[in-house]
Scaffold this motif. Sequence first.
Motif, PDB file in Angstrom:
ATOM      1  N   GLY A  49       0.799  -1.217   0.000  1.00 14.07           N
ATOM      2  CA  GLY A  49       0.000   0.000   0.000  1.00 14.07           C
ATOM      3  C   GLY A  49       0.827   1.260   0.000  1.00 14.07           C
ATOM      4  N   ASP A  50       2.148   1.127   0.116  1.00 16.79           N
ATOM      5  CA  ASP A  50       3.042   2.285   0.080  1.00 16.79           C
ATOM      6  C   ASP A  50       3.608   2.524  -1.315  1.00 16.79           C
ATOM      7  N   VAL A  51       3.066   1.827  -2.317  1.00 19.39           N
ATOM      8  CA  VAL A  51       3.446   2.037  -3.718  1.00 19.39           C
ATOM      9  C   VAL A  51       2.257   2.686  -4.418  1.00 19.39           C
ATOM     10  N   PHE A  52       2.445   3.902  -4.883  1.00 15.62           N
ATOM     11  CA  PHE A  52       1.358   4.676  -5.495  1.00 15.62           C
ATOM     12  C   PHE A  52       1.686   4.897  -6.971  1.00 15.62           C
ATOM     13  N   CYS A  53       0.678   4.719  -7.815  1.00 14.95           N
ATOM     14  CA  CYS A  53       0.883   4.823  -9.262  1.00 14.95           C
ATOM     15  C   CYS A  53       0.059   5.964  -9.849  1.00 14.95           C
ATOM     16  N   GLY A  54       0.674   6.676 -10.796  1.00 15.44           N
ATOM     17  CA  GLY A  54      -0.031   7.702 -11.550  1.00 15.44           C
ATOM     18  C   GLY A  54      -0.574   8.841 -10.710  1.00 15.44           C
ATOM     19  N   LEU A  55       0.166   9.257  -9.669  1.00 11.84           N
ATOM     20  CA  LEU A  55      -0.310  10.364  -8.842  1.00 11.84           C
ATOM     21  C   LEU A  55      -0.286  11.671  -9.637  1.00 11.84           C
ATOM     22  N   ARG A  56      -1.374  12.421  -9.548  1.00 10.54           N
ATOM     23  CA  ARG A  56      -1.478  13.713 -10.236  1.00 10.54           C
ATOM     24  C   ARG A  56      -1.331  14.811  -9.192  1.00 10.54           C
ATOM     25  N   VAL A  57      -0.137  15.391  -9.142  1.00 13.61           N
ATOM     26  CA  VAL A  57       0.205  16.347  -8.090  1.00 13.61           C
ATOM     27  C   VAL A  57      -0.124  17.759  -8.557  1.00 13.61           C
ATOM     28  N   PRO A  58      -0.896  18.528  -7.770  1.00  6.76           N
ATOM     29  CA  PRO A  58      -1.222  19.900  -8.166  1.00  6.76           C
ATOM     30  C   PRO A  58      -0.013  20.818  -8.040  1.00  6.76           C
ATOM     31  N   ASP A  59       0.007  21.855  -8.890  1.00  6.07           N
ATOM     32  CA  ASP A  59       1.091  22.821  -8.801  1.00  6.07           C
ATOM     33  C   ASP A  59       0.828  23.814  -7.670  1.00  6.07           C
ATOM     34  N   GLU A  60       1.685  24.836  -7.584  1.00  7.90           N
ATOM     35  CA  GLU A  60       1.637  25.768  -6.459  1.00  7.90           C
ATOM     36  C   GLU A  60       0.279  26.454  -6.315  1.00  7.90           C
ATOM     37  N   PHE A  61      -0.320  26.830  -7.467  1.00  4.18           N
ATOM     38  CA  PHE A  61      -1.586  27.562  -7.426  1.00  4.18           C
ATOM     39  C   PHE A  61      -2.794  26.659  -7.682  1.00  4.18           C
ATOM     40  N   GLN A  62      -2.566  25.332  -7.691  1.00  7.28           N
ATOM     41  CA  GLN A  62      -3.638  24.350  -7.853  1.00  7.28           C
ATOM     42  C   GLN A  62      -4.394  24.522  -9.175  1.00  7.28           C
ATOM     43  N   THR A  63      -3.701  25.010 -10.208  1.00 11.24           N
ATOM     44  CA  THR A  63      -4.352  25.218 -11.508  1.00 11.24           C
ATOM     45  C   THR A  63      -4.099  24.069 -12.469  1.00 11.24           C
ATOM     46  N   ARG A  64      -3.001  23.360 -12.303  1.00 10.92           N
ATOM     47  CA  ARG A  64      -2.665  22.225 -13.158  1.00 10.92           C
ATOM     48  C   ARG A  64      -2.181  21.073 -12.294  1.00 10.92           C
ATOM     49  N   LYS A  65      -2.247  19.871 -12.886  1.00 12.79           N
ATOM     50  CA  LYS A  65      -1.743  18.686 -12.192  1.00 12.79           C
ATOM     51  C   LYS A  65      -0.669  18.023 -13.029  1.00 12.79           C
ATOM     52  N   VAL A 131      11.246  18.552 -11.116  1.00 14.72           N
ATOM     53  CA  VAL A 131      10.224  19.590 -10.921  1.00 14.72           C
ATOM     54  C   VAL A 131       8.984  18.977 -10.286  1.00 14.72           C
ATOM     55  N   ARG A 132       8.542  17.823 -10.800  1.00 13.42           N
ATOM     56  CA  ARG A 132       7.354  17.165 -10.257  1.00 13.42           C
ATOM     57  C   ARG A 132       7.599  16.685  -8.826  1.00 13.42           C
ATOM     58  N   THR A 133       8.811  16.208  -8.563  1.00 14.44           N
ATOM     59  CA  THR A 133       9.155  15.767  -7.218  1.00 14.44           C
ATOM     60  C   THR A 133       9.067  16.928  -6.232  1.00 14.44           C
ATOM     61  N   ASN A 134       9.527  18.088  -6.655  1.00 17.59           N
ATOM     62  CA  ASN A 134       9.451  19.263  -5.797  1.00 17.59           C
ATOM     63  C   ASN A 134       8.003  19.708  -5.587  1.00 17.59           C
ATOM     64  N   LEU A 135       7.171  19.547  -6.630  1.00 16.63           N
ATOM     65  CA  LEU A 135       5.744  19.853  -6.486  1.00 16.63           C
ATOM     66  C   LEU A 135       5.106  18.936  -5.447  1.00 16.63           C
ATOM     67  N   LEU A 136       5.512  17.665  -5.438  1.00 18.58           N
ATOM     68  CA  LEU A 136       4.994  16.726  -4.445  1.00 18.58           C
ATOM     69  C   LEU A 136       5.419  17.150  -3.051  1.00 18.58           C
ATOM     70  N   ARG A 137       6.664  17.554  -2.898  1.00 18.95           N
ATOM     71  CA  ARG A 137       7.147  18.007  -1.583  1.00 18.95           C
ATOM     72  C   ARG A 137       6.342  19.216  -1.108  1.00 18.95           C
ATOM     73  N   ASN A 138       6.097  20.164  -2.013  1.00 19.78           N
ATOM     74  CA  ASN A 138       5.335  21.357  -1.640  1.00 19.78           C
ATOM     75  C   ASN A 138       3.892  21.009  -1.276  1.00 19.78           C
ATOM     76  N   HIS A 139       3.314  20.052  -2.012  1.00 19.81           N
ATOM     77  CA  HIS A 139       1.938  19.628  -1.714  1.00 19.81           C
ATOM     78  C   HIS A 139       1.862  18.982  -0.327  1.00 19.81           C
ATOM     79  N   LEU A 140       2.835  18.138  -0.022  1.00 18.60           N
ATOM     80  CA  LEU A 140       2.866  17.504   1.300  1.00 18.60           C
ATOM     81  C   LEU A 140       3.082  18.549   2.394  1.00 18.60           C
ATOM     82  N   LEU A 141       3.893  19.556   2.083  1.00 23.32           N
ATOM     83  CA  LEU A 141       4.154  20.631   3.048  1.00 23.32           C
ATOM     84  C   LEU A 141       2.863  21.384   3.366  1.00 23.32           C
ATOM     85  N   ARG A 142       2.067  21.667   2.321  1.00 21.66           N
ATOM     86  CA  ARG A 142       0.789  22.356   2.537  1.00 21.66           C
ATOM     87  C   ARG A 142      -0.178  21.495   3.348  1.00 21.66           C
TER      88      ARG A 142
END
Length: 335
Positions: A49-65, A131-142
Amino acid sequence: MFQISNRLVQAQEASQPREHLEEEHVRAGRDGETSFVQQIRNQRGLNSGDVFCGLRVPDEFQTRKHEIDVVVLTAHGLYCIEVKNWSGVLEKSQDGKSWIQKKLTPNRKGRNGTSVDYIIQHHDVIAELKVRTNLLRNHLLRAGCGLKPKYFLSRVVLLNPHLCVDDSIASSPEVVMYDKSADFIASFQQTYLGMVTDALSPALITGHLSYSQIDQLRNVLKTIGTWDVVDLHGGKRLIGDFKSCKQVTVNRKETELLEFSHQRNGYISAMWAVLGYMPQVSVTLYDRGGAGWLWHSSSGIINVPYNAEIVFRICGEEVDAKIPANDIDRITLSI
């Protein structure tokens, strides 16, 4: 008489749907990624359950994934993985900002006995993944999960053993070549001694994520949506967003799968047509998280006309597609 003739024609159409075949390179890529993920999930000591596939991570302003193929949560951190099953030759462009994929075929007239079938220019996959990895970090931070950048690891896995990769790409520490992929997958395995050590040693000493941090991260990752998937008759698969169906109301928080059942026997379809019935498709709504060993709980079955339109936005398209229910085998809904 016309009505009977009309129903017979439509019954024949419903029982002989068009086959939507998947392109070979698309199927190979999907099968390669599926096999790769399954091998990771089979590693001892790793919670599948700790393997996630096809995650769509939102950007800083939540306008795109932005999609990440695979995310693996471990005590060492989060591995963000891009999986490629490309063939041919892969090299960097002259300016180093993109990757060039070429397919070469034997040809006596070409230079060095080969000719180029096609050339595809890709964005720098490593740079994009970071870039996407950093978006994931920022999303988790929020979401309240603050982790240092060192816990986010980007990897590009090249699965095809016949892909010829230039050293400028292969030498990158973020790239996992085919001959190293087995070792990379095995690195997610955890020994019993390691599990005991992690349980007894404080996270501040080991530098690993604590159990509470992993649990918090897992809960947030579960809320990140993926793509909806439409499986068509014939094997073709469409990735995108399910929009609507006039005859079916879906609550995706409660429903994870729509199974379409068809009457493909022409003789039976014709018999129902003579009796006055138009072709229909039965849609079964299966509950989210309701899968068991022997069955999958459902919330109901809805009969819709065979030509009912399913509105679906295919990934990368700007206009909604309208797909006849008769062409669909199933629809898998993300969160």
